[in-house]
Design a protein around this motif. Structure first.
Motif, PDB file in Angstrom:
ATOM      1  N   UNK A  39      40.839   5.204  16.465  1.00 58.40           N
ATOM      2  CA  UNK A  39      40.065   6.234  17.144  1.00 58.40           C
ATOM      3  C   UNK A  39      40.857   7.521  17.341  1.00 58.40           C
ATOM      4  N   UNK A  40      42.124   7.393  17.741  1.00 62.70           N
ATOM      5  CA  UNK A  40      42.977   8.573  17.938  1.00 62.70           C
ATOM      6  C   UNK A  40      43.883   8.715  16.725  1.00 62.70           C
ATOM      7  N   UNK A  41      43.977   9.922  16.176  1.00 63.29           N
ATOM      8  CA  UNK A  41      44.807  10.158  15.002  1.00 63.29           C
ATOM      9  C   UNK A  41      45.711  11.341  15.262  1.00 63.29           C
ATOM     10  N   UNK A  42      46.969  11.206  14.842  1.00 66.02           N
ATOM     11  CA  UNK A  42      47.908  12.319  14.926  1.00 66.02           C
ATOM     12  C   UNK A  42      48.582  12.465  13.572  1.00 66.02           C
ATOM     13  N   UNK A  43      48.924  13.666  13.221  1.00 65.27           N
ATOM     14  CA  UNK A  43      49.582  13.908  11.941  1.00 65.27           C
ATOM     15  C   UNK A  43      50.927  13.177  11.932  1.00 65.27           C
ATOM     16  N   UNK A  44      51.157  12.337  10.919  1.00 64.85           N
ATOM     17  CA  UNK A  44      52.386  11.527  10.912  1.00 64.85           C
ATOM     18  C   UNK A  44      53.634  12.337  10.575  1.00 64.85           C
ATOM     19  N   UNK A  45      54.754  11.934  11.194  1.00 64.32           N
ATOM     20  CA  UNK A  45      56.066  12.493  10.887  1.00 64.32           C
ATOM     21  C   UNK A  45      56.938  11.442  10.211  1.00 64.32           C
ATOM     22  N   UNK A 102      56.688   5.132  15.032  1.00 62.88           N
ATOM     23  CA  UNK A 102      56.115   5.237  13.693  1.00 62.88           C
ATOM     24  C   UNK A 102      54.674   5.709  13.823  1.00 62.88           C
ATOM     25  N   UNK A 103      54.282   6.666  12.988  1.00 60.81           N
ATOM     26  CA  UNK A 103      52.944   7.254  13.065  1.00 60.81           C
ATOM     27  C   UNK A 103      51.991   6.736  12.010  1.00 60.81           C
ATOM     28  N   UNK A 104      52.512   6.028  11.002  1.00 63.14           N
ATOM     29  CA  UNK A 104      51.668   5.531   9.925  1.00 63.14           C
ATOM     30  C   UNK A 104      52.376   4.340   9.289  1.00 63.14           C
ATOM     31  N   UNK A 105      51.625   3.312   8.965  1.00 61.85           N
ATOM     32  CA  UNK A 105      52.193   2.152   8.275  1.00 61.85           C
ATOM     33  C   UNK A 105      51.573   2.050   6.894  1.00 61.85           C
ATOM     34  N   UNK A 106      52.402   1.743   5.902  1.00 62.77           N
ATOM     35  CA  UNK A 106      51.935   1.576   4.528  1.00 62.77           C
ATOM     36  C   UNK A 106      52.179   0.125   4.115  1.00 62.77           C
ATOM     37  N   UNK A 107      51.172  -0.460   3.487  1.00 58.04           N
ATOM     38  CA  UNK A 107      51.324  -1.855   3.066  1.00 58.04           C
ATOM     39  C   UNK A 107      50.382  -2.174   1.923  1.00 58.04           C
ATOM     40  N   UNK A 108      50.699  -3.249   1.222  1.00 50.05           N
ATOM     41  CA  UNK A 108      49.796  -3.778   0.210  1.00 50.05           C
ATOM     42  C   UNK A 108      48.691  -4.531   0.926  1.00 50.05           C
ATOM     43  N   UNK A 109      47.686  -4.974   0.177  1.00 47.91           N
ATOM     44  CA  UNK A 109      46.550  -5.639   0.817  1.00 47.91           C
ATOM     45  C   UNK A 109      46.204  -6.937   0.126  1.00 47.91           C
ATOM     46  N   UNK A 110      46.009  -7.955   0.935  1.00 48.99           N
ATOM     47  CA  UNK A 110      45.460  -9.226   0.493  1.00 48.99           C
ATOM     48  C   UNK A 110      46.153  -9.743  -0.762  1.00 48.99           C
ATOM     49  N   UNK A 111      47.492  -9.867  -0.668  1.00 46.89           N
ATOM     50  CA  UNK A 111      48.276 -10.314  -1.819  1.00 46.89           C
ATOM     51  C   UNK A 111      48.334 -11.815  -1.991  1.00 46.89           C
ATOM     52  N   UNK A 143      51.538  12.463  -1.224  1.00 51.21           N
ATOM     53  CA  UNK A 143      50.895  12.235   0.070  1.00 51.21           C
ATOM     54  C   UNK A 143      51.873  12.144   1.245  1.00 51.21           C
ATOM     55  N   UNK A 144      52.957  11.409   1.097  1.00 48.66           N
ATOM     56  CA  UNK A 144      53.878  11.196   2.220  1.00 48.66           C
ATOM     57  C   UNK A 144      55.193  11.964   2.081  1.00 48.66           C
ATOM     58  N   UNK A 145      55.279  12.820   1.068  1.00 47.89           N
ATOM     59  CA  UNK A 145      56.503  13.598   0.874  1.00 47.89           C
ATOM     60  C   UNK A 145      56.829  14.394   2.130  1.00 47.89           C
ATOM     61  N   UNK A 146      58.117  14.431   2.458  1.00 41.47           N
ATOM     62  CA  UNK A 146      58.571  15.179   3.629  1.00 41.47           C
ATOM     63  C   UNK A 146      58.589  14.357   4.901  1.00 41.47           C
ATOM     64  N   UNK A 147      58.011  13.151   4.862  1.00 36.32           N
ATOM     65  CA  UNK A 147      58.024  12.291   6.045  1.00 36.32           C
ATOM     66  C   UNK A 147      59.246  11.373   6.015  1.00 36.32           C
ATOM     67  N   UNK A 148      59.699  10.957   7.175  1.00 35.85           N
ATOM     68  CA  UNK A 148      60.794  10.006   7.290  1.00 35.85           C
ATOM     69  C   UNK A 148      60.259   8.611   6.962  1.00 35.85           C
ATOM     70  N   UNK A 149      60.971   7.864   6.101  1.00 37.57           N
ATOM     71  CA  UNK A 149      60.530   6.537   5.672  1.00 37.57           C
ATOM     72  C   UNK A 149      61.332   5.445   6.367  1.00 37.57           C
ATOM     73  N   UNK A 186      56.740  -8.533  15.160  1.00 39.02           N
ATOM     74  CA  UNK A 186      57.964  -7.806  14.821  1.00 39.02           C
ATOM     75  C   UNK A 186      57.647  -6.422  14.265  1.00 39.02           C
ATOM     76  N   UNK A 187      56.666  -6.346  13.370  1.00 39.87           N
ATOM     77  CA  UNK A 187      56.279  -5.047  12.804  1.00 39.87           C
ATOM     78  C   UNK A 187      55.741  -4.130  13.902  1.00 39.87           C
ATOM     79  N   UNK A 188      54.884  -4.653  14.765  1.00 38.14           N
ATOM     80  CA  UNK A 188      54.328  -3.830  15.850  1.00 38.14           C
ATOM     81  C   UNK A 188      55.404  -3.368  16.822  1.00 38.14           C
TER      82      UNK A 188
END
Length: 165
Positions: A40-46, A128-137, A70-76, A118-120
Motif C-alpha cells: 500500500x505504501x511505496x517509497x523510491x528505493x535506495x 532495505x527498500x526493495x527485495x528482488x527474487x526469483x519466483x516459484x522455483x 532498472x536498479x542501477x545506482x542503488x546499493x545492492x 531471517x530475510x525480513x
C-alpha cells in the motif's frame, strides 16, 4: 511490456499484512516478465536485497539485474540464508563479483535461521527498500508439502518485491 506493476492487495482487500490479493499468485505464475509487487505504501528505493540461495533461479536474478538499467545506482545486498560456513561464503563470491562488475556497491552476508524470518529481519536492520527474487522455483509437489517461499515473502514483506522469472 518491460515490467508489470501490481498491488499486493486490491482496493477491496482487508489490509491485513499477511493477506495477498486473490489474483496475485496466479498472475505471477503466468507472466514471464519482471513483476513489481507493491504494498500500500511505496517509497523510491535506495537499496535492494537479493535473497540468494545459489539456485538457477537466483543466479538468473543476478544476471537480469546486472543487464537491466532498472536498479542501477542503488546499493545492492546479497543474503544467503544457511549456516555461516566457508562454503556458503564462497557461494556468494560469483554473484558479488557480477554485481560489482556491473557498477553496484554490494554488501554480502550469510545468516542462519528460517528463510522468511531471517530475510525480513535483515531487511529491517539494513533499511532495505526493495527485495528482488526469483519466483516459484520448486516443483509443485514440494510447494504442496512445504509451501512456496515466494508466496511467504509476498505475504510477509512490507516492501516492494521485484519478482524475476
Amino acid at each position: 511490456m518491460r515490467l508489470l506493476v501490481l498491488g499486493k492487495q486490491g482496493e477491496d482487500g482487508d489490509a491485513v499484512e499477511r493477506h495477498i490479493g486473490s489474483h496475485l499468485e496466479s498472475t505471477i505464475r503466468r507472466v514471464q516478465k519482471p513483476i513489481l509487487v507493491a504494498p500500500l505504501a511505496f517509497r523510491e528505493p535506495e537499496r535492494f536485497l537479493i535473497a540468494y540461495d545459489g539456485s538457477p533461479a537466483a543466479r538468473k536474478v543476478v544476471v537480469r539485474i546486472t543487464e537491466s538499467p532498472l536498479l542501477q545506482g542503488l546499493e545492492a545486498h546479497l543474503l544467503l540464508v544457511d549456516a555461516d560456513t566457508a562454503v556458503n561464503r564462497e557461494r556468494l563470491l560469483a554473484p558479488l563479483q557480477q554485481l560489482d562488475a556491473a557498477g553496484f556497491t554490494v554488501h554480502a552476508e550469510v545468516r542462519s535461521g528460517g528463510i522468511d524470518e531471517t530475510v525480513c529481519n535483515y531487511r529491517k536492520e539494513q533499511d532495505i527498500h526493495l527485495m528482488a527474487m526469483g519466483a516459484y522455483g520448486h516443483s509443485r509437489l514440494r510447494r504442496f508439502f512445504v509451501g512456496s517461499t515466494t508466496t511467504h515473502m509476498i505475504m510477509r514483506s512490507s516492501t516492494p518485491l521485484l519478482i524475476l522469472r
